[in-house]
Design a protein around this motif. Sequence first.
Motif, short mmCIF file in Angstrom:
data_model
loop_
_atom_site.label_atom_id
_atom_site.label_comp_id
_atom_site.label_asym_id
_atom_site.label_seq_id
_atom_site.Cartn_x
_atom_site.Cartn_y
_atom_site.Cartn_z
N CYS A 130 0.85 -1.19 0.00
CA CYS A 130 0.00 0.00 0.00
C CYS A 130 0.88 1.24 0.00
CB CYS A 130 -0.90 0.03 1.24
SG CYS A 130 -2.05 -1.36 1.31
N VAL A 136 -1.63 -1.15 6.48
CA VAL A 136 -1.94 -1.90 5.26
C VAL A 136 -3.22 -2.70 5.47
CG1 VAL A 136 -1.10 -3.71 3.72
CG2 VAL A 136 0.48 -2.00 4.62
N CYS A 140 -6.43 -1.13 -0.17
CA CYS A 140 -5.72 0.12 0.10
C CYS A 140 -5.26 0.80 -1.19
CB CYS A 140 -4.52 -0.15 1.00
SG CYS A 140 -3.28 -1.22 0.24
N GLN A 142 -2.90 2.13 -3.97
CA GLN A 142 -1.62 1.77 -4.57
C GLN A 142 -1.24 2.75 -5.67
OE1 GLN A 142 -1.95 -2.23 -6.05
NE2 GLN A 142 -1.66 -3.12 -4.04
#
Length: 161
Positions: A130, A136, A140, A142
């Motif tokens: 993440c 995390v 999440c 990215q």
Amino acid sequence: MTALLAAGALMMSGCSLLGGEESPTPVPTVEQPPTPREGTLLPEGTTEVEVAADETVQVALPKGSLGVGDYWDVVSVEDDSIIEADVAIGEEVVGELPSDDDEEEGGSQAFAVEVTGLAPGETTVRVLYCTRTRTVSEGCDQSQGTLEPPVEPVEIRVRVG
């Protein structure tokens, strides 16, 4: 007043010449060069691991940058009575030397999943990447990290014998 200060300084320096105790000579210190952590580091992409109870191994993950908020972390262990799992970062990764730029923006460091066998059996550990967080979780963000999104989760089947 100046004469009084000068006389005091002269008396103080004279005291050290009267045979009082000598100050000890400092012992030179020799800094030991940093040494990398020893152990077993399996290559990135390893999906199956076999360990003994009380044995620890690591599986390499793609590098990231804590300075910009990249983070890998364990999100689940199917049966945590069989293994203990965590993510090692930087010098905690087997073979990595300490680095001064680990926390600097843009400075990348090594990440690895560290697995320790606890009891015989099989289980799976799931690790996610993440960005802009140290928390995390599934789903999440990215979108802003140093790795091209989306970064696939890492799942490793672990057999403890």
